[in-house]
Design a protein around this motif. Structure first.
Motif, PDB file in Angstrom:
ATOM      1  N   PHE A 223       0.883  -1.169   0.000  1.00  0.00           N
ATOM      2  CA  PHE A 223       0.000   0.000   0.000  1.00  0.00           C
ATOM      3  C   PHE A 223       0.911   1.205   0.000  1.00  0.00           C
ATOM      4  O   PHE A 223       1.701   1.393   0.916  1.00  0.00           O
ATOM      5  CB  PHE A 223      -0.860  -0.007   1.266  1.00  0.00           C
ATOM      6  N   LEU A 224       0.819   2.024  -1.047  1.00  0.00           N
ATOM      7  CA  LEU A 224       1.718   3.179  -1.035  1.00  0.00           C
ATOM      8  C   LEU A 224       0.964   4.470  -1.289  1.00  0.00           C
ATOM      9  O   LEU A 224      -0.079   4.476  -1.943  1.00  0.00           O
ATOM     10  CB  LEU A 224       2.895   2.984  -1.993  1.00  0.00           C
ATOM     11  N   THR A 225       1.499   5.526  -0.746  1.00  0.00           N
ATOM     12  CA  THR A 225       0.939   6.848  -1.040  1.00  0.00           C
ATOM     13  C   THR A 225       1.981   7.603  -1.841  1.00  0.00           C
ATOM     14  O   THR A 225       3.179   7.396  -1.657  1.00  0.00           O
ATOM     15  CB  THR A 225       0.661   7.661   0.228  1.00  0.00           C
ATOM     16  N   THR A 226       1.524   8.438  -2.716  1.00  0.00           N
ATOM     17  CA  THR A 226       2.462   9.204  -3.523  1.00  0.00           C
ATOM     18  C   THR A 226       1.764  10.440  -4.074  1.00  0.00           C
ATOM     19  O   THR A 226       0.541  10.463  -4.203  1.00  0.00           O
ATOM     20  CB  THR A 226       3.032   8.358  -4.674  1.00  0.00           C
ATOM     21  N   HIS A 227       2.552  11.457  -4.346  1.00  0.00           N
ATOM     22  CA  HIS A 227       1.962  12.556  -5.114  1.00  0.00           C
ATOM     23  C   HIS A 227       2.611  12.626  -6.493  1.00  0.00           C
ATOM     24  O   HIS A 227       2.402  13.576  -7.240  1.00  0.00           O
ATOM     25  CB  HIS A 227       2.061  13.887  -4.344  1.00  0.00           C
ATOM     26  N   TYR A 228       3.393  11.586  -6.799  1.00  0.00           N
ATOM     27  CA  TYR A 228       3.972  11.508  -8.143  1.00  0.00           C
ATOM     28  C   TYR A 228       3.072  10.662  -9.039  1.00  0.00           C
ATOM     29  O   TYR A 228       2.849   9.483  -8.792  1.00  0.00           O
ATOM     30  CB  TYR A 228       5.347  10.856  -8.110  1.00  0.00           C
ATOM     31  N   MET A 229       2.619  11.299 -10.121  1.00  0.00           N
ATOM     32  CA  MET A 229       1.775  10.599 -11.090  1.00  0.00           C
ATOM     33  C   MET A 229       2.465   9.376 -11.662  1.00  0.00           C
ATOM     34  O   MET A 229       1.896   8.294 -11.734  1.00  0.00           O
ATOM     35  CB  MET A 229       1.492  11.527 -12.281  1.00  0.00           C
ATOM     36  N   ASP A 230       3.705   9.573 -12.106  1.00  0.00           N
ATOM     37  CA  ASP A 230       4.404   8.479 -12.791  1.00  0.00           C
ATOM     38  C   ASP A 230       4.599   7.295 -11.848  1.00  0.00           C
ATOM     39  O   ASP A 230       4.516   6.153 -12.255  1.00  0.00           O
ATOM     40  CB  ASP A 230       5.745   8.961 -13.374  1.00  0.00           C
ATOM     41  N   GLU A 231       4.832   7.607 -10.583  1.00  0.00           N
ATOM     42  CA  GLU A 231       5.045   6.538  -9.619  1.00  0.00           C
ATOM     43  C   GLU A 231       3.788   5.668  -9.487  1.00  0.00           C
ATOM     44  O   GLU A 231       3.837   4.446  -9.556  1.00  0.00           O
ATOM     45  CB  GLU A 231       5.415   7.136  -8.266  1.00  0.00           C
ATOM     46  N   ALA A 232       2.655   6.344  -9.302  1.00  0.00           N
ATOM     47  CA  ALA A 232       1.388   5.616  -9.179  1.00  0.00           C
ATOM     48  C   ALA A 232       1.119   4.821 -10.447  1.00  0.00           C
ATOM     49  O   ALA A 232       0.733   3.657 -10.410  1.00  0.00           O
ATOM     50  CB  ALA A 232       0.266   6.602  -8.908  1.00  0.00           C
ATOM     51  N   ASP A 233       1.352   5.464 -11.571  1.00  0.00           N
ATOM     52  CA  ASP A 233       1.076   4.870 -12.862  1.00  0.00           C
ATOM     53  C   ASP A 233       1.947   3.627 -13.092  1.00  0.00           C
ATOM     54  O   ASP A 233       1.475   2.568 -13.493  1.00  0.00           O
ATOM     55  CB  ASP A 233       1.362   5.933 -13.936  1.00  0.00           C
ATOM     56  N   GLN A 234       3.236   3.776 -12.813  1.00  0.00           N
ATOM     57  CA  GLN A 234       4.186   2.697 -13.072  1.00  0.00           C
ATOM     58  C   GLN A 234       3.988   1.486 -12.170  1.00  0.00           C
ATOM     59  O   GLN A 234       4.135   0.366 -12.603  1.00  0.00           O
ATOM     60  CB  GLN A 234       5.602   3.228 -12.829  1.00  0.00           C
ATOM     61  N   LEU A 235       3.692   1.739 -10.907  1.00  0.00           N
ATOM     62  CA  LEU A 235       3.756   0.659  -9.931  1.00  0.00           C
ATOM     63  C   LEU A 235       2.425  -0.016  -9.658  1.00  0.00           C
ATOM     64  O   LEU A 235       2.374  -1.204  -9.378  1.00  0.00           O
ATOM     65  CB  LEU A 235       4.310   1.185  -8.603  1.00  0.00           C
ATOM     66  N   SER A 236       1.337   0.764  -9.725  1.00  0.00           N
ATOM     67  CA  SER A 236       0.118   0.291  -9.081  1.00  0.00           C
ATOM     68  C   SER A 236      -0.709  -0.669  -9.908  1.00  0.00           C
ATOM     69  O   SER A 236      -0.783  -0.551 -11.124  1.00  0.00           O
ATOM     70  CB  SER A 236      -0.781   1.478  -8.734  1.00  0.00           C
ATOM     71  N   ASP A 237      -1.348  -1.598  -9.211  1.00  0.00           N
ATOM     72  CA  ASP A 237      -2.434  -2.359  -9.818  1.00  0.00           C
ATOM     73  C   ASP A 237      -3.717  -1.558  -9.730  1.00  0.00           C
ATOM     74  O   ASP A 237      -4.536  -1.571 -10.640  1.00  0.00           O
ATOM     75  CB  ASP A 237      -2.615  -3.695  -9.077  1.00  0.00           C
ATOM     76  N   TYR A 238      -3.882  -0.892  -8.590  1.00  0.00           N
ATOM     77  CA  TYR A 238      -5.047  -0.018  -8.417  1.00  0.00           C
ATOM     78  C   TYR A 238      -4.605   1.310  -7.841  1.00  0.00           C
ATOM     79  O   TYR A 238      -3.660   1.369  -7.056  1.00  0.00           O
ATOM     80  CB  TYR A 238      -6.078  -0.656  -7.465  1.00  0.00           C
ATOM     81  N   ILE A 239      -5.316   2.346  -8.242  1.00  0.00           N
ATOM     82  CA  ILE A 239      -5.024   3.675  -7.719  1.00  0.00           C
ATOM     83  C   ILE A 239      -6.314   4.268  -7.172  1.00  0.00           C
ATOM     84  O   ILE A 239      -7.362   4.145  -7.793  1.00  0.00           O
ATOM     85  CB  ILE A 239      -4.496   4.610  -8.838  1.00  0.00           C
ATOM     86  N   SER A 240      -6.224   4.887  -6.009  1.00  0.00           N
ATOM     87  CA  SER A 240      -7.310   5.738  -5.552  1.00  0.00           C
ATOM     88  C   SER A 240      -6.805   7.166  -5.589  1.00  0.00           C
ATOM     89  O   SER A 240      -5.757   7.464  -5.027  1.00  0.00           O
ATOM     90  CB  SER A 240      -7.718   5.396  -4.115  1.00  0.00           C
ATOM     91  N   ILE A 241      -7.567   8.025  -6.262  1.00  0.00           N
ATOM     92  CA  ILE A 241      -7.201   9.438  -6.246  1.00  0.00           C
ATOM     93  C   ILE A 241      -7.868  10.065  -5.042  1.00  0.00           C
ATOM     94  O   ILE A 241      -9.074   9.897  -4.827  1.00  0.00           O
ATOM     95  CB  ILE A 241      -7.639  10.136  -7.550  1.00  0.00           C
ATOM     96  N   ILE A 242      -7.086  10.732  -4.240  1.00  0.00           N
ATOM     97  CA  ILE A 242      -7.606  11.276  -2.994  1.00  0.00           C
ATOM     98  C   ILE A 242      -7.317  12.769  -2.939  1.00  0.00           C
ATOM     99  O   ILE A 242      -6.273  13.225  -3.351  1.00  0.00           O
ATOM    100  CB  ILE A 242      -6.994  10.521  -1.775  1.00  0.00           C
ATOM    101  N   ASP A 243      -8.330  13.513  -2.498  1.00  0.00           N
ATOM    102  CA  ASP A 243      -8.191  14.963  -2.405  1.00  0.00           C
ATOM    103  C   ASP A 243      -9.119  15.457  -1.308  1.00  0.00           C
ATOM    104  O   ASP A 243     -10.253  14.982  -1.193  1.00  0.00           O
ATOM    105  CB  ASP A 243      -8.558  15.598  -3.754  1.00  0.00           C
ATOM    106  N   HIS A 244      -8.648  16.393  -0.519  1.00  0.00           N
ATOM    107  CA  HIS A 244      -9.445  16.932   0.590  1.00  0.00           C
ATOM    108  C   HIS A 244     -10.035  15.818   1.463  1.00  0.00           C
ATOM    109  O   HIS A 244     -11.191  15.883   1.871  1.00  0.00           O
ATOM    110  CB  HIS A 244     -10.577  17.817   0.073  1.00  0.00           C
ATOM    111  N   GLY A 245      -9.260  14.790   1.698  1.00  0.00           N
ATOM    112  CA  GLY A 245      -9.696  13.741   2.614  1.00  0.00           C
ATOM    113  C   GLY A 245     -10.710  12.783   2.040  1.00  0.00           C
ATOM    114  O   GLY A 245     -11.251  11.951   2.760  1.00  0.00           O
ATOM    115  N   GLN A 246     -10.989  12.882   0.752  1.00  0.00           N
ATOM    116  CA  GLN A 246     -11.981  11.985   0.158  1.00  0.00           C
ATOM    117  C   GLN A 246     -11.400  11.253  -1.042  1.00  0.00           C
ATOM    118  O   GLN A 246     -10.553  11.794  -1.751  1.00  0.00           O
ATOM    119  CB  GLN A 246     -13.213  12.780  -0.299  1.00  0.00           C
ATOM    120  N   ILE A 247     -11.903  10.031  -1.264  1.00  0.00           N
ATOM    121  CA  ILE A 247     -11.506   9.317  -2.471  1.00  0.00           C
ATOM    122  C   ILE A 247     -12.373   9.809  -3.613  1.00  0.00           C
ATOM    123  O   ILE A 247     -13.602   9.804  -3.523  1.00  0.00           O
ATOM    124  CB  ILE A 247     -11.647   7.795  -2.289  1.00  0.00           C
ATOM    125  N   ILE A 248     -11.716  10.237  -4.659  1.00  0.00           N
ATOM    126  CA  ILE A 248     -12.470  10.810  -5.770  1.00  0.00           C
ATOM    127  C   ILE A 248     -12.680   9.782  -6.861  1.00  0.00           C
ATOM    128  O   ILE A 248     -13.708   9.773  -7.533  1.00  0.00           O
ATOM    129  CB  ILE A 248     -11.714  12.047  -6.291  1.00  0.00           C
TER     130      ILE A 248
END
Lengths: 359, 278
Positions: A223-248
């Motif tokens: 389970f990783l958190t990141t603010h790098y787009m490429d990191e999330a894109d490269q590594l993840s099977d699933y991504i949750s976009i989170i902003d202002h404490g909510q999953i978007i």
């Protein structure tokens, strides 16, 4: 096999965005099958005083996955990770990690997880070996097992040569690798990584990614958190976009990108508003969004062939085109699409204020 | 039994031994106290009390011997009260997150740090005692080898109980404070009343009543009395004043130190359950 019907999932409408995503696949006779979920989070909320840092968050992570929280600084990512790793107390909601309830069995959860913190948390006055040794002892690992594991991990993160060096003399990348090794010391079922490559140079980042993939291939859920787009894109099977404490939004990287259409066309014209009006009428155009100097056109078909048509249409409408760019949707585009703002610009502008008085 | 506290102990001792400067200064400072303050005051007191009649039937000891026990106690106080600082640094540099997010019960952190501070205090006390004996502190005079061993053991018990109590207090402060500067200020403020209302450097018998009451409940007084009981004896005189200290009083002092340590432990435990480190 645990069969659970999940209130959290049916209510979170924007949780999964495509038909074949995990939520629907998991449904058997109308009941959600959760046997393979290693993390289940339902209605999680957390407030620092008046400020709500985490607001009704629901998600699942399946065994063996790399799951990312993508969001700007202050979006609530670290707060979620701190709750899941028992560093912050549960306020509201229900969390199950590796079959243990976070609220009632925090010690069991601690035994099942490994953590790589966002800031460096190495003791500068201990050697590489001692750092791992200390960690193994904290988890009551037997001596022989500890020693074998230290050798194994130093080999994995290529730090054998530094075995007896004080951590203060390691480079930033080496420190990161040591922390990753430490997180893996106890063979955790889930490894939490909070911004694992923050502040590292590009080559080191790529190397860290390789380690993350290796670790995952060996069976550790990440389970990783990141603010790098490429990191999330490269590594993840699933991504949750989170902003202002909510999953978007949640989905596979390609699913998230597909929501924007097949291609993204950037246009600068003599009349952006007029161009936007014309293009919105086309069936092949999924949406148009304003940028500071131009517009972004999201299209449902291959942009290579659509672009001449678009240019003709605009020219016929008396609009002059100054600049054109055609590309595949990137995570940046995805983020803007869902949050309405650019990730890199947000900074800490709306950051959650962590307890005053803390360091 | 979970041996987690040994892990904490191991790490703290590792750092103590590794940083020789720290080790060295922590040993040299009390020795300097004894060498400069002890000898200077000793000469003054000898001169002032030279005309006083010797109390008959009682062994008279010099001032240096009298404060030898006081300096040992003082050093233990300082070392223990500052001993919790490591927790503050751990907390502020994020190192404590690793420990707090592990399955190790928090109580083990307190116990581990407590034991390591106790070890340091015992090492220091031993070095000061050795140094004092070289300078002319007359401890264990006329004792048999067995009596010396018993006395050493008694002194260790007293120092151990005392240092645990103050370390727990220090740990409670450290885990509550935000900055090392704040901790330094609070601890320095604390050392004053403990130190000067005790009988470490001068007899408490001639204090005004309020100070004497404070002195009687001061753990440092109990430690100093305990060390003197074992090192000098139960009945002696120094700078013209006679001191008697029965076995019963020594036991009471020891129980008082244990009670103090127990209360401080509960306070430290309470502060630790409150802490969140993120």
């Amino acid at each position: 096999m645990a069969q659970v019907s999940h209130k959290g999932f049916t209510e979170a409408k924007n949780l999964f965005i495509t038909e074949d995503s995990i939520f629907l696949r998991e449904k058997v006779n109308g009941v959600l099958v959760l046997e393979d979920n290693i993390i289940e989070v339902n209605d999680l909320e957390y407030s620092f005083g008046e400020i709500k840092a985490v607001d009704n968050i629901n998600f699942v992570v399946r065994r063996g996955e790399i799951f990312s929280f993508l969001g700007p600084n202050g979006a609530g990512k670290s707060t979620v990770i701190n709750i899941l790793t028992t560093l912050l107390p549960m306020q509201k909601g229900k969390v199950i990690i590796a079959d243990h309830d976070l609220r009632t069995e925090p010690e069991k959860v601690r035994e099942s997880i490994g953590i790589v913190f966002q800031e460096l948390t190495l003791d500068r006055d201990m050697t590489v070996r001692e750092t791992l040794e200390y960690h193994g002892r904290l988890y009551s690992m037997p001596k022989a097992q500890r020693q074998a594991r230290v050798n194994e991990l130093l080999n994995l993160v290529e730090l054998e040569a530094k075995r007896n060096v004080l951590t203060r003399y390691l480079s930033g990348g080496m420190k990161r690798r040591l922390e990753i090794a430490r997180g893996l010391m106890t063979r955790p079922k889930v490894l939490f990584m909070d911004e694992p490559t923050i502040g590292l140079d590009p080559q080191t980042r790529i190397r860290i990614w390789d380690y993350v993939r290796d670790i995952n291939r060996e069976g550790t859920t990440i389970f990783l958190t990141t603010h790098y787009m490429d990191e999330a894109d490269q590594l993840s099977d699933y991504i949750s976009i989170i902003d202002h404490g909510q999953i978007i939004a949640t989905g596979k990287p390609w699913e998230l990108k597909n929501a924007l259409g097949q291609d993204v066309i950037y246009l600068e014209t003599s009349d952006n508003q007029g161009a936007s009006d014309i293009l919105k009428k086309l069936e092949t155009v999924r949406g148009v969004r304003d940028k500071s100097k131009g517009i972004i056109v999201m299209v449902n078909v291959d942009g290579t062939y659509l672009l001449p048509e678009i240019m003709d249409k605009l020219r016929n409408g008396g609009i002059k085109i100054r600049a054109v760019n055609l590309k595949k949707p990137s995570m940046d585009d995805v983020f803007v699409h869902y949050t309405g703002r650019e990730l890199r610009d947000t900074g800490t502008e709306k950051a959650v204020v962590v307890k005053p008085g803390r360091r | 039994m979970h041996k987690g506290f040994l892990t904490i102990y191991w790490r703290d001792m590792l750092r103590f031994v590794r940083f020789r400067t720290l080790l060295f200064t922590s040993l040299i400072q009390p020795a300097l106290w004894l060498a400069f303050f002890g000898i200077a005051m000793s000469n003054n007191f000898e001169r002032l009390t030279a005309t006083l009649p010797v109390i008959p039937g009682v062994r008279t000891v010099g001032y240096l011997t009298f404060i030898g026990a006081g300096v040992m106690a003082m050093t233990t106080l300082f070392t223990s009260l500052f001993g919790g600082t490591v927790l503050l640094f751990d907390k502020n540099w994020g190192l404590m997150r690793e420990t707090l997010s592990s399955p190790l019960p928090r109580i083990h952190i307190i116990v581990g740090i407590g034991l390591s501070a106790m070890t340091k205090s015992l090492i220091q006390a031993a070095v000061i005692m050795g140094f004092g004996l070289l300078l002319g502190v007359h401890f264990f005079e006329g004792y048999t080898a067995t009596q010396i061993l018993i006395s050493l053991f008694g002194i260790m018990l007293f120092i151990g109980a005392f240092s645990l109590g103050f370390l727990f207090l220090s740990a409670a402060i450290a885990i509550t404070m935000e900055s090392p500067e704040g901790m330094q200020a609070v601890v320095t403020l604390l050392t004053m009343p403990f130190f000067f209302t005790s009988n470490a450097l001068y007899p408490a018998n001639s204090f005004p009543p309020v100070l004497r009451a404070l002195s009687a409940i001061n753990p440092l007084t109990h430690l100093v009395s305990g060390i003197r009981y074992f090192a000098i004896g139960s009945d002696f005189s120094s700078i013209g004043i006679r001191y008697t200290y029965t076995q019963g009083e020594a036991i009471t002092s020891f129980v008082a130190l244990l009670a103090f340590a127990a209360v401080m432990f509960l306070i430290a435990r309470w502060r630790f359950t409150k802490v969140t480190v993120t």
